[in-house]
Scaffold this active site. Sequence first.
Site, short mmCIF file in Angstrom:
data_model
loop_
_atom_site.label_atom_id
_atom_site.label_comp_id
_atom_site.label_asym_id
_atom_site.label_seq_id
_atom_site.Cartn_x
_atom_site.Cartn_y
_atom_site.Cartn_z
N HIS A 1 0.83 -1.20 0.00
CA HIS A 1 0.00 0.00 0.00
C HIS A 1 0.87 1.26 0.00
O HIS A 1 0.67 2.17 -0.81
CB HIS A 1 -0.91 -0.03 1.24
N GLU A 2 1.85 1.30 0.91
CA GLU A 2 2.70 2.49 1.02
C GLU A 2 3.67 2.61 -0.14
O GLU A 2 3.90 3.71 -0.65
CB GLU A 2 3.44 2.49 2.37
N HIS B 1 2.04 4.17 -3.12
CA HIS B 1 1.97 5.64 -3.08
C HIS B 1 3.23 6.25 -3.69
O HIS B 1 3.14 7.20 -4.49
CB HIS B 1 1.82 6.15 -1.64
#
Length: 164
Positions: free
Chosen positions: A69-70, A73
């Site tokens: 998820h990170e 980004h």
Amino acid sequence: MPEQLNTRVEDCFQLAESFFKRPFKRPVVSLKLRGQKAGVAHLHENLLRFNPQLYRENTEHFLKQTVAHEVAHLIAHQLFGDRIQPHGEEWQLIMRGVYELPPDRCHTYEVKRRSVTRYIYKCPCADSDFPFSAQRHSLVRQGRRYLCRRCRNTLVFSGEMRVE
């Protein structure tokens, strides 16, 4: 820094490089995050911060979902720039297409609230307790005085403490 975490970050970058056929700049990875957030991507600093407590308590899911998820980004930012939504189409494309994971915005990890100690102060006139925080209790010990609103007498530490 747990080796599994660094390995998973590197794996995510390699998957993205293979998918997009281009290199991506690697971030600094830190375990200096507290509170409710599992992870944070600082786009302009190229920095990933993860919550060590949530990592320890949910290692398998954390490595699979939160790290991807990170990293997604950072990849989205390096590919598409500043003018995209944090969990917009571009980020979702990376989560689904590159990592084959659901683009979940929030984690469902149980977050333990830290316990707080209250120092109980009393007034001769009132039958009630006045719970002080550690900071306020420390100020009293340094000479600060707190007054009862009813009788204007100084509140006195009862010696009692409560953990909430």
